[in-house]
Motif scaffolding. Structure first.
Motif, PDB file in Angstrom:
ATOM      1  N   PRO A   1       0.661  -1.514   0.270  1.00 11.36           N
ATOM      2  CA  PRO A   1       0.078  -0.024   0.034  1.00 11.36           C
ATOM      3  C   PRO A   1       0.789   0.988   0.162  1.00 11.36           C
ATOM      4  O   PRO A   1       2.353   0.769  -0.130  1.00 11.36           O
ATOM      5  CB  PRO A   1      -0.871  -0.182   1.595  1.00 11.36           C
ATOM      6  CG  PRO A   1      -0.243  -0.552   2.571  1.00 11.36           C
ATOM      7  CD  PRO A   1       1.205  -1.887   0.969  1.00 11.36           C
ATOM      8  N   LEU A   2       0.142   2.422  -0.499  1.00  8.97           N
ATOM      9  CA  LEU A   2       0.850   3.581  -0.589  1.00  8.97           C
ATOM     10  C   LEU A   2       0.455   4.211   0.413  1.00  8.97           C
ATOM     11  O   LEU A   2      -1.063   4.076   1.294  1.00  8.97           O
ATOM     12  CB  LEU A   2       0.834   4.395  -1.844  1.00  8.97           C
ATOM     13  CG  LEU A   2       1.015   5.939  -1.345  1.00  8.97           C
ATOM     14  CD1 LEU A   2       2.520   5.736  -1.713  1.00  8.97           C
ATOM     15  CD2 LEU A   2       0.415   6.019  -3.153  1.00  8.97           C
ATOM     16  N   GLY A   3       1.038   4.546   1.310  1.00  5.25           N
ATOM     17  CA  GLY A   3       0.563   5.117   2.938  1.00  5.25           C
ATOM     18  C   GLY A   3       0.758   6.446   2.656  1.00  5.25           C
ATOM     19  O   GLY A   3       1.919   7.214   2.461  1.00  5.25           O
ATOM     20  N   PHE A   4       0.038   7.375   2.833  1.00 11.75           N
ATOM     21  CA  PHE A   4       0.063   8.817   3.157  1.00 11.75           C
ATOM     22  C   PHE A   4      -0.740   9.646   4.861  1.00 11.75           C
ATOM     23  O   PHE A   4      -1.317   8.879   5.221  1.00 11.75           O
ATOM     24  CB  PHE A   4      -0.331   9.871   1.782  1.00 11.75           C
ATOM     25  CG  PHE A   4      -1.972  10.299   2.006  1.00 11.75           C
ATOM     26  CD1 PHE A   4      -2.141  11.374   2.779  1.00 11.75           C
ATOM     27  CD2 PHE A   4      -2.921   9.328   1.217  1.00 11.75           C
ATOM     28  CE1 PHE A   4      -3.257  12.059   2.325  1.00 11.75           C
ATOM     29  CE2 PHE A   4      -4.659   9.742   1.580  1.00 11.75           C
ATOM     30  CZ  PHE A   4      -4.608  10.954   2.324  1.00 11.75           C
TER      31      PHE A   4
ATOM     32  N   GLU B   1      -3.722   2.928  -9.042  1.00 15.90           N
ATOM     33  CA  GLU B   1      -4.345   1.191  -9.277  1.00 15.90           C
ATOM     34  C   GLU B   1      -3.220   0.647  -8.586  1.00 15.90           C
ATOM     35  O   GLU B   1      -2.603  -0.735  -9.069  1.00 15.90           O
ATOM     36  CB  GLU B   1      -3.818   0.946 -10.647  1.00 15.90           C
ATOM     37  CG  GLU B   1      -4.562   1.841 -11.272  1.00 15.90           C
ATOM     38  CD  GLU B   1      -4.781   0.805 -13.343  1.00 15.90           C
ATOM     39  OE1 GLU B   1      -3.691   1.026 -13.370  1.00 15.90           O
ATOM     40  OE2 GLU B   1      -5.759   0.831 -13.955  1.00 15.90           O
ATOM     41  N   VAL B   2      -3.426   1.833  -7.171  1.00 16.73           N
ATOM     42  CA  VAL B   2      -2.287   1.106  -6.160  1.00 16.73           C
ATOM     43  C   VAL B   2      -3.547   1.244  -4.924  1.00 16.73           C
ATOM     44  O   VAL B   2      -4.520   2.079  -4.494  1.00 16.73           O
ATOM     45  CB  VAL B   2      -1.188   1.515  -6.073  1.00 16.73           C
ATOM     46  CG1 VAL B   2      -0.589   1.303  -7.254  1.00 16.73           C
ATOM     47  CG2 VAL B   2      -0.889   3.084  -5.117  1.00 16.73           C
ATOM     48  N   GLU B   3      -3.319   0.051  -3.577  1.00 15.93           N
ATOM     49  CA  GLU B   3      -3.864   0.790  -2.622  1.00 15.93           C
ATOM     50  C   GLU B   3      -3.341   1.852  -2.093  1.00 15.93           C
ATOM     51  O   GLU B   3      -1.744   2.022  -2.041  1.00 15.93           O
ATOM     52  CB  GLU B   3      -3.856  -0.265  -1.560  1.00 15.93           C
ATOM     53  CG  GLU B   3      -4.752  -1.041  -0.191  1.00 15.93           C
ATOM     54  CD  GLU B   3      -4.223  -1.614   0.809  1.00 15.93           C
ATOM     55  OE1 GLU B   3      -5.074  -1.567   1.464  1.00 15.93           O
ATOM     56  OE2 GLU B   3      -3.401  -2.634   0.224  1.00 15.93           O
ATOM     57  N   VAL B   4      -4.292   2.948  -1.018  1.00 15.41           N
ATOM     58  CA  VAL B   4      -3.733   3.580  -0.607  1.00 15.41           C
ATOM     59  C   VAL B   4      -4.137   4.052   1.160  1.00 15.41           C
ATOM     60  O   VAL B   4      -5.593   4.504   0.382  1.00 15.41           O
ATOM     61  CB  VAL B   4      -4.128   5.427  -1.378  1.00 15.41           C
ATOM     62  CG1 VAL B   4      -3.796   6.042  -0.847  1.00 15.41           C
ATOM     63  CG2 VAL B   4      -3.584   4.963  -2.539  1.00 15.41           C
TER      64      VAL B   4
ATOM     65  N   ASP C   1       9.648   5.141  -6.128  1.00 12.50           N
ATOM     66  CA  ASP C   1       9.770   4.485  -7.140  1.00 12.50           C
ATOM     67  C   ASP C   1      10.644   3.231  -7.343  1.00 12.50           C
ATOM     68  O   ASP C   1      10.235   1.921  -7.845  1.00 12.50           O
ATOM     69  CB  ASP C   1      10.712   5.031  -7.995  1.00 12.50           C
ATOM     70  CG  ASP C   1       9.879   6.369  -8.927  1.00 12.50           C
ATOM     71  OD1 ASP C   1       9.139   6.712  -8.178  1.00 12.50           O
ATOM     72  OD2 ASP C   1      10.690   6.616  -9.940  1.00 12.50           O
ATOM     73  N   GLU C   2      11.507   3.002  -5.970  1.00 14.08           N
ATOM     74  CA  GLU C   2      12.135   1.797  -5.675  1.00 14.08           C
ATOM     75  C   GLU C   2      10.661   0.761  -5.561  1.00 14.08           C
ATOM     76  O   GLU C   2      10.057  -0.805  -5.343  1.00 14.08           O
ATOM     77  CB  GLU C   2      12.753   2.104  -4.898  1.00 14.08           C
ATOM     78  CG  GLU C   2      14.136   2.147  -5.447  1.00 14.08           C
ATOM     79  CD  GLU C   2      15.116   2.234  -3.672  1.00 14.08           C
ATOM     80  OE1 GLU C   2      15.485   1.778  -3.110  1.00 14.08           O
ATOM     81  OE2 GLU C   2      15.828   3.332  -4.166  1.00 14.08           O
ATOM     82  N   ARG C   3       9.524   0.816  -4.442  1.00 16.62           N
ATOM     83  CA  ARG C   3       8.304   0.272  -3.773  1.00 16.62           C
ATOM     84  C   ARG C   3       7.487   0.099  -4.646  1.00 16.62           C
ATOM     85  O   ARG C   3       6.760  -1.031  -5.301  1.00 16.62           O
ATOM     86  CB  ARG C   3       8.036   1.326  -3.029  1.00 16.62           C
ATOM     87  CG  ARG C   3       6.931   0.965  -2.033  1.00 16.62           C
ATOM     88  CD  ARG C   3       6.578   2.040  -0.710  1.00 16.62           C
ATOM     89  NE  ARG C   3       5.457   1.092  -0.120  1.00 16.62           N
ATOM     90  CZ  ARG C   3       5.861   0.307   1.527  1.00 16.62           C
ATOM     91  NH1 ARG C   3       6.531   0.833   1.708  1.00 16.62           N
ATOM     92  NH2 ARG C   3       4.457   0.193   2.093  1.00 16.62           N
ATOM     93  N   PHE C   4       7.226   1.044  -6.155  1.00 16.04           N
ATOM     94  CA  PHE C   4       5.901   1.126  -6.378  1.00 16.04           C
ATOM     95  C   PHE C   4       7.024   1.234  -7.927  1.00 16.04           C
ATOM     96  O   PHE C   4       5.543   0.833  -9.166  1.00 16.04           O
ATOM     97  CB  PHE C   4       5.357   1.878  -6.727  1.00 16.04           C
ATOM     98  CG  PHE C   4       4.654   2.128  -4.977  1.00 16.04           C
ATOM     99  CD1 PHE C   4       4.001   0.996  -4.435  1.00 16.04           C
ATOM    100  CD2 PHE C   4       4.716   3.292  -3.908  1.00 16.04           C
ATOM    101  CE1 PHE C   4       2.684   0.895  -3.533  1.00 16.04           C
ATOM    102  CE2 PHE C   4       4.280   2.978  -2.640  1.00 16.04           C
ATOM    103  CZ  PHE C   4       2.971   2.231  -2.770  1.00 16.04           C
TER     104      PHE C   4
END
Length: 288
Positions: free
Chosen positions: A24-27, A54-57, A234-237
């Protein structure tokens, strides 16, 4: 043996990208108003980003400005809606991190100095902070707030030639703009300083009694809020994700989503836009 290993290698190759995509992308966002509003304000933003990218946020609320910086430093979140000062702090702690977008209003942000009506202070239109603030009790917002502490303190020192402890009979830190308005309106503090956006929001919501509290001075403009991403996102997604994320923010045009900030829209930002904030923070001894 080689024949048995090849399918396993192929399986790992297939699984690894999918696992990365599943992260997931956390913000998070600085709690500049009452914390109970944060989830409501930003969950819709998380949903928009999830659909667009198109990623879980996941929106991860925090209880203080310092906690937002800590979450970013510890990689609990990869994206944050920071104030000017918290953004500078975070980017210093996480090398390679970038400011990528700011509100249309943020290059020319400002603070409102407010006073309880019983002080007798009148609105002041001059370019410098009013002398009538001397010897009052005074509330800032969070200690890490750009509009509720950093820049107002800088202007007070520059214009009135003294530190807050020298200027005021008592100095407090309410924690956020909503509370600052509340403590000045109630008379717990005679004066204070808030983000002009927070004042306008509270006024529109009917939470300000102008017979009890009023704006007495508007500061000169300065750069403030921005979206900051970690340099390793970018390394993560995947390669190019930072640019896709930036574009998603710049393309945000739904009035309800923009009202969460509130901003008229977003424009590109770079770290150098906040050089003034960095220098002021260093001059006040708030950064190494």
């Amino acid at each position: 043996m080689l024949r048995r290993l090849l399918p396993a290698i192929a399986l790992v190759t297939l699984i690894t990208p999918s696992l990365a995509a599943a992260q997931p992308l956390g913000f998070t966002a600085i709690p500049d108003e009452d914390e109970t509003r944060l989830q409501q304000r930003f969950q819709a933003v998380a949903d928009y980003l999830a659909e667009t990218l198109e990623v879980e946020v996941r929106f991860i609320p925090v209880t203080s400005y310092a906690a937002s910086v800590t979450a970013f430093r510890n990689n609990q979140v990869q994206l944050a809606w920071f104030g000017g000062f918290t953004g500078v702090q975070a980017r210093q702690l996480v090398p390679g991190s970038r400011a990528i977008a700011q509100g249309v209003e943020d290059p020319e942000y400002k603070s409102y100095f407010i006073a309880n009506q019983r002080t007798g202070l009148e609105p002041h239109s001059g370019e410098t902070a009013p002398e009538g603030l001397r010897d009052l009790t005074f509330s800032f917002g969070s200690q890490s707030s750009t509009s509720g502490r950093l820049m107002p303190e800088y202007f007070l020192r520059e214009h009135l030639g003294a530190s807050p402890d020298e200027l005021f009979t008592r100095v407090g830190f309410s924690g956020n703009h909503s509370r600052t308005i509340s403590v000045v309106q109630s008379g717990a503090y005679q004066a204070g300083v808030v983000s002009y956006k927070a004042w306008e929001n509270e006024l529109e919501a009917g939470n300000i009694d102008l017979d009890r509290v009023q704006v007495i001075w508007e500061t000169p403009p300065y750069p403030d809020y921005q979206w900051t991403v970690r340099g390793d996102i970018d390394e993560r997604f995947g390669e190019g994700f930072t640019e896709r994320l930036q574009q998603a923010l710049l393309d945000m045009d739904d009035p309800d989503l923009l009202a969460s900030f509130p901003r008229a829209g977003f424009i590109p930002a770079v770290n150098e836009d906040y050089q003034e904030i960095l220098e002021v923070a260093q001059s006040l001894g708030l950064l190494d």
